[in-house]
Scaffold this motif. Structure first.
Motif, PDB file in Angstrom:
ATOM      1  N   GLU A   1     -19.051  24.924  61.806  1.00  0.00           N
ATOM      2  CA  GLU A   1     -17.884  25.650  61.294  1.00  0.00           C
ATOM      3  C   GLU A   1     -17.769  27.026  61.943  1.00  0.00           C
ATOM      4  OE1 GLU A   1     -17.138  24.067  56.781  1.00  0.00           O
ATOM      5  OE2 GLU A   1     -18.992  25.209  57.139  1.00  0.00           O
TER       6      GLU A   1
ATOM      7  N   ALA B   1     -14.730  28.041  64.444  1.00  0.00           N
ATOM      8  CA  ALA B   1     -13.871  29.175  64.079  1.00  0.00           C
ATOM      9  C   ALA B   1     -13.816  30.192  65.209  1.00  0.00           C
ATOM     10  CB  ALA B   1     -14.383  29.825  62.793  1.00  0.00           C
TER      11      ALA B   1
ATOM     12  N   SER C   1      -8.924  33.063  58.242  1.00  0.00           N
ATOM     13  CA  SER C   1      -9.902  32.265  57.505  1.00  0.00           C
ATOM     14  C   SER C   1      -9.768  30.792  57.864  1.00  0.00           C
ATOM     15  CB  SER C   1      -9.707  32.435  56.006  1.00  0.00           C
ATOM     16  OG  SER C   1     -10.087  33.729  55.622  1.00  0.00           O
ATOM     17  N   THR C   2     -10.897  30.153  58.034  1.00  0.00           N
ATOM     18  CA  THR C   2     -10.927  28.724  58.324  1.00  0.00           C
ATOM     19  C   THR C   2     -11.852  28.052  57.311  1.00  0.00           C
ATOM     20  OG1 THR C   2     -12.747  29.004  59.882  1.00  0.00           O
ATOM     21  CG2 THR C   2     -10.530  29.089  60.801  1.00  0.00           C
TER      22      THR C   2
ATOM     23  N   THR D   1     -14.521  33.432  58.131  1.00  0.00           N
ATOM     24  CA  THR D   1     -13.412  34.332  58.432  1.00  0.00           C
ATOM     25  C   THR D   1     -13.756  35.051  59.719  1.00  0.00           C
ATOM     26  OG1 THR D   1     -12.887  34.627  56.103  1.00  0.00           O
ATOM     27  CG2 THR D   1     -12.044  36.298  57.615  1.00  0.00           C
TER      28      THR D   1
END
Length: 146
Positions: free
Chosen positions: A18, A22, A108-109, A113
């Protein structure tokens, strides 16, 4: 090519994948990632350390006090209550670049962030790019940052 640092905040549940996704997803075309930056309390999180290795960059870490001293366009009251600063991603990116220019505001994902700032030549400022923290700093597993 513009050299950039990506500032990031992340939840304790954020995975290496993640974080990497991102960071890669926010990089402007034609930019070169030269570092990641975050809050000192997150600097030794395994997911961040692994992401930095995958991205082949170092991580700069800043105290809540250092982050809180940076004016940002998108402060968060929730983050301020959680970590003592209204910004992690934007402020960390700015500090890591020697008070450079924020070129992508916080995004934000989910659990991560990110924000991007353009790098400033170290000779042009009197600000350190990072603060060293001993390995004895304990990461608060319940702390959430953005």
């Amino acid at each position: 090519m513009v050299e950039v640092h990506v500032g990031l905040g992340f939840t304790t549940s954020a995975t290496t994948t993640e974080i990497v996704d991102a960071v890669r997803g926010i990089l402007p075309q034609g930019s070169a990632l030269v570092g990641l930056a975050t809050a000192a309390v997150k600097a030794f999180a395994p997911a961040l350390i692994d992401a930095a290795q995958i991205l082949s960059v170092d991580v700069a870490a800043f105290t809540s006090e250092e982050l809180a001293a940076v004016p940002v366009p998108s402060p968060s009251g929730r983050v301020h209550q959680a970590v003592g600063t209204a910004s992690v991603a934007e402020a960390a990116a700015i500090l890591a670049t020697g008070h450079g220019q924020l070129i992508v505001g916080k995004t934000s994902t989910g659990a991560v962030t990110v924000a991007v700032a353009s790098k400033v030549s170290p000779a042009s400022t009197g600000f350190p790019a990072s603060t060293a923290f001993p390995a004895s700093i304990k990461i608060d597993d319940e702390m959430e940052c953005e």
